[in-house]
Motif scaffolding. Structure first.
Motif, PDB file in Angstrom:
ATOM      1  N   THR A  44      10.330 -11.755  12.822  1.00 53.18           N
ATOM      2  CA  THR A  44       9.632 -12.452  11.745  1.00 53.18           C
ATOM      3  C   THR A  44      10.257 -12.149  10.390  1.00 53.18           C
ATOM      4  O   THR A  44      10.365 -13.028   9.527  1.00 53.18           O
ATOM      5  CB  THR A  44       8.146 -12.054  11.742  1.00 53.18           C
ATOM      6  N   PRO A  67       3.213 -16.728  12.683  1.00 48.98           N
ATOM      7  CA  PRO A  67       4.537 -16.609  13.319  1.00 48.98           C
ATOM      8  C   PRO A  67       4.700 -15.322  14.109  1.00 48.98           C
ATOM      9  O   PRO A  67       5.306 -15.323  15.182  1.00 48.98           O
ATOM     10  CB  PRO A  67       5.491 -16.669  12.120  1.00 48.98           C
ATOM     11  N   THR A  68       4.150 -14.215  13.597  1.00 50.22           N
ATOM     12  CA  THR A  68       4.272 -12.951  14.325  1.00 50.22           C
ATOM     13  C   THR A  68       3.526 -13.008  15.648  1.00 50.22           C
ATOM     14  O   THR A  68       4.021 -12.541  16.684  1.00 50.22           O
ATOM     15  CB  THR A  68       3.736 -11.790  13.471  1.00 50.22           C
ATOM     16  N   GLU A 112       7.788  -8.293  14.905  1.00 52.05           N
ATOM     17  CA  GLU A 112       7.834  -8.123  13.450  1.00 52.05           C
ATOM     18  C   GLU A 112       9.267  -8.143  12.938  1.00 52.05           C
ATOM     19  O   GLU A 112       9.542  -8.651  11.842  1.00 52.05           O
ATOM     20  CB  GLU A 112       7.139  -6.818  13.068  1.00 52.05           C
ATOM     21  N   PRO A 164      13.393 -15.423  10.017  1.00 53.39           N
ATOM     22  CA  PRO A 164      12.214 -16.303   9.876  1.00 53.39           C
ATOM     23  C   PRO A 164      12.511 -17.773  10.133  1.00 53.39           C
ATOM     24  O   PRO A 164      11.736 -18.450  10.810  1.00 53.39           O
ATOM     25  CB  PRO A 164      11.779 -16.057   8.427  1.00 53.39           C
TER      26      PRO A 164
END
Length: 715
Positions: A136, A64-65, A133, A140
């Motif tokens: 994330t 995801p990052t 970041e 999320p």
């Protein structure tokens, strides 16, 4: 030029340099329309599709990052009008051309997909990696929805990822960028700016052992818009009153012609001064900047409020004088140094004598320097403060030209309608002594300075852009020097710039300084700019005075004009809440145990000069903390400011006519002032009932107008 370019590129238009007149436009043209030929010339710059792009494109594999990084790279590249391969993940975006206007554009774009987005996101996280970041960790679920919706995949397909450390020169290294100083120079490769403080974002600073040498505040003096004393200021603040008013009509030397008089916070009767009482010759007093005269009076009042005479204080040891000042709008000949030096001269103070100009942080910086002087032993006692008067229309024109003034008649820190400040005046001073000496002498102690710090923002994207990192660091440093942790601070008197972005940056910097060691919104925040306007060089001493009055009365005053909070500040994710009503100040820790009243005070000067102070209530013993909490807010009948013998001396000003036969100004006469102690008279004291003399015998207003350096009253 066309011939040189045609050696490497075919079919070059003869009007190329007429159509594209800047290097930026030329670079964009060649990157967009002549990329194959460009890459043949610079094969080392051939972009490679990253694993991130491949992972997002095929619907899996990338983290995801990594996928968020590609998504953000596309958005940032479009906003900065750069080729995506020019953006390294660890490059500081402000070094690549990001500014406050472009930040707003990015925030608006991201707000379409993410709710409650902090308006200082890119100041908190100045690189793409840090922003990715942040999303994330903070969003999320929503990030997964956005990435799954195809937005990120489309961005990644068109976004080759550049290496953060290229092995050979690449195309973007040949692209000049404008520097803040107006010159053009070839930029260095992108660098990642290391934070000034090593603590990671979100972690609280580690506590350090408390240092000895706390400083006691034993006396206060001051005049502010709508208030002739600190106690009157408190009463106005407690009632939530605004002191904003039109520019005084009795200042006849300010000629506004056909312009509307501006609104702001102004002092009354600034031209009066009892020159004879302070031993200043009338001709000399007339040439003195009124700021100098007001500060002398205020120092005198503060010393008497401390229960001392100026003569006795001078004989007790080295007394330092530190004054913050930034404006010279009187006669064009004002020397800031004279404000401190004449004060030292008149009262025979023989410690350091320093005038400080760090713009709006000047008076809080003066307090910091006074504290350091006491710690070093250069001063046995110190007087610190600041002064600000606005005696010339030109000052308002400059503020308006720079877009700093509010378009309305209110100053609105932390409000969604904040659009600038209203200029204000003020003068204040405090008397400082080492805590041990003050306690041994039986001085009344208003509060204790636990620690202070100053720093500079250094180089930012432009001169007027504050540094969020520096604002955080100055708060962290002050807490470290004070030996306190942020979870024990229950109030912050903010600088409160009263702009959407400035307020957001300040709260964000405070949140980073406080860290996440304690959950919830436990610390009140406010700004007296909402009541008075911006006192500029006197704003720090005004904020300190407010905090000391809150300590004295055990209540927190409301910060007004913030009914609709700035939506760019996500307060519920911070330790702070805006104090919008008068309330008892009864702090406790996370377990509900009582804590001493403790506050931070911030001031930020234009150009990046920052100052922060940590103040704590004075308790004779630890048991007193619990007793005070149980007793509730403290109102002290009969202990109002000026209750010391002679506490109002020096505040009465002579009622004298204007030069040329004008009407008398309204002020208290000498009969209203208690007769001072003999050692408190700097030179000669005016005898009650003695006839007053005008400064300018037989002076007449010139036919062509009145020079703004004329004054009325006794100097």
């Amino acid at each position: 030029m066309n011939s040189a370019v045609a050696k490497d590129f075919e079919d070059v238009s003869s009007t190329l340099f007429f159509e594209l007149r800047t290097l930026d436009e030329l670079v964009e043209h060649f990157l967009a329309d002549r990329r194959p030929e460009l890459l043949l010339l610079f094969p080392q710059a051939q972009p490679q599709t990253s694993a991130v792009a491949r992972g997002v494109a095929d619907g899996g594999g990338a983290s995801p990052t990594a996928r968020a990084t590609a998504y953000l790279t596309g958005l940032v590249a479009q906003t900065l009008r750069l080729a995506p391969e020019e953006l390294a993940e660890d490059a500081n975006l402000f070094d690549l051309g990001l500014d406050s206007i472009l930040v707003i554009q990015l925030n608006n774009a991201l707000s379409r997909d993410f709710d409650e987005l902090s308006s200082t996101l890119f100041f908190d996280c100045p690189t793409i990696r840090e922003v990715a970041e942040h999303f994330t960790s903070s969003y999320p679920e929503r990030l997964a929805e956005v990435l799954a919706g195809g937005t990120a995949e489309a961005a990644v397909q068109a976004v080759p990822v550049a290496s953060s450390t290229p092995a050979a020169p690449s195309v973007h290294e040949f692209r000049p960028t404008p520097a803040d100083d107006g010159f053009r120079r070839t930029p260095e490769p992108a660098r990642t700016r290391e934070p000034a403080h090593p603590d990671p974002v979100g972690s609280a600073p580690a506590p350090v052992p408390a240092r000895t040498g706390d400083i006691a505040i034993v006396g206060i003096g001051g005049r502010y818009p709508g208030a002739d004393s600190p106690e009157e200021l408190w009463q106005n603040l407690a009632r939530g009153e605004s002191a904003i008013a039109p520019y005084p009509t009795d200042r006849w030397w300010c000629r506004w012609e056909d312009k509307e008089r501006p609104r702001g916070g102004f002092l009354a009767n600034v031209s009066s001064f009892d020159a004879e009482y302070f031993g200043v010759p009338a001709r000399e007093a007339a040439a003195m900047d009124p700021q100098e005269r007001l500060f002398i009076e205020t120092v005198h009042s503060a010393v008497q409020d401390a229960g001392h005479t100026t003569g006795a204080l001078a004989e007790s040891g080295r007394v330092g004088v530190f004054v913050g000042v930034m404006n010279s709008t009187y006669n064009g000949r004002t020397a800031y140094s004279s404000i401190a030096n004449r004060t030292s001269y008149l009262f025979d103070f023989q410690g350091p004598s320093i005038a400080v100009d760090t713009a709006c942080s000047a008076s809080l910086t003066a307090v910091h320097l006074a504290v350091e002087s006491l710690h070093s032993g250069d001063s046995d006692c110190a007087i610190a403060g600041g002064v600000n008067l606005l005696l010339n229309p030109d000052h308002f024109e400059v503020l308006e030209e720079h877009g700093l003034l509010s378009s309305g008649d209110r100053c609105r820190p932390f409000s969604e309608r904040a659009d600038g400040f209203l200029a204000a005046e003020g003068v204040g001073a405090v008397v400082l002594r080492p805590l041990a000496a003050a306690a041994a002498a039986g001085d009344h102690i208003y509060g204790v300075i636990k620690g202070s710090a100053v720093n500079s923002g250094g180089r930012t994207s432009r001169y007027s852009m504050p540094s969020l990192t520096a604002q955080r660091d100055v708060v962290v440093r002050a807490m470290e020097k004070a030996g306190v942790t942020p979870d024990t601070i229950s109030y912050v008197e903010a600088h409160g710039t009263a702009t959407l972005l400035g307020d957001s940056m300040e709260v964000s910097a405070l949140s980073r300084a406080f860290g996440t060691g304690r959950q919830g919104q436990y610390c009140a925040i406010g700004s007296l700019k909402s009541n008075l306007g911006h006192c500029e060089s006197a704003s720090g001493i005004a904020g300190l005075t407010k905090v000391l009055m809150q300590l004295r009365h055990g209540r927190l005053a409301p910060s007004v004009n913030a009914e609709d909070l700035n939506t760019g500040i996500v307060f519920k994710r911070s330790p702070f809440f805006v104090q919008r009503e008068l309330a008892p100040w009864t702090p406790s820790d996370a377990e509900g145990r009582p804590l001493p009243r403790r506050a931070g005070i911030s001031c930020f000067g234009a150009g990046g000069s920052n100052a922060h102070l940590i103040i704590e209530e004075y308790m004779e013993d630890d048991v007193g903390v619990a007793c005070a909490r149980a007793a509730g807010p403290r109102d002290l009948p009969g202990a109002a400011l000026g209750a010391h013998p002679g506490g109002t001396a020096g505040r009465g000003r002579a009622a004298v006519p204007l030069p040329g036969g004008g009407g008398p100004c309204r002020a208290a006469g000498a009969a209203a002032r208690p007769r001072p102690h003999p050692s408190d008279r700097p030179r000669r004291a005016a005898r009650p009932g003695r006839a007053r003399r005008t400064l300018h015998h037989g002076a007449r207003r010139p036919a062509g107008g009145v020079p703004h350096h004329w004054c009325r009253g006794r100097g």
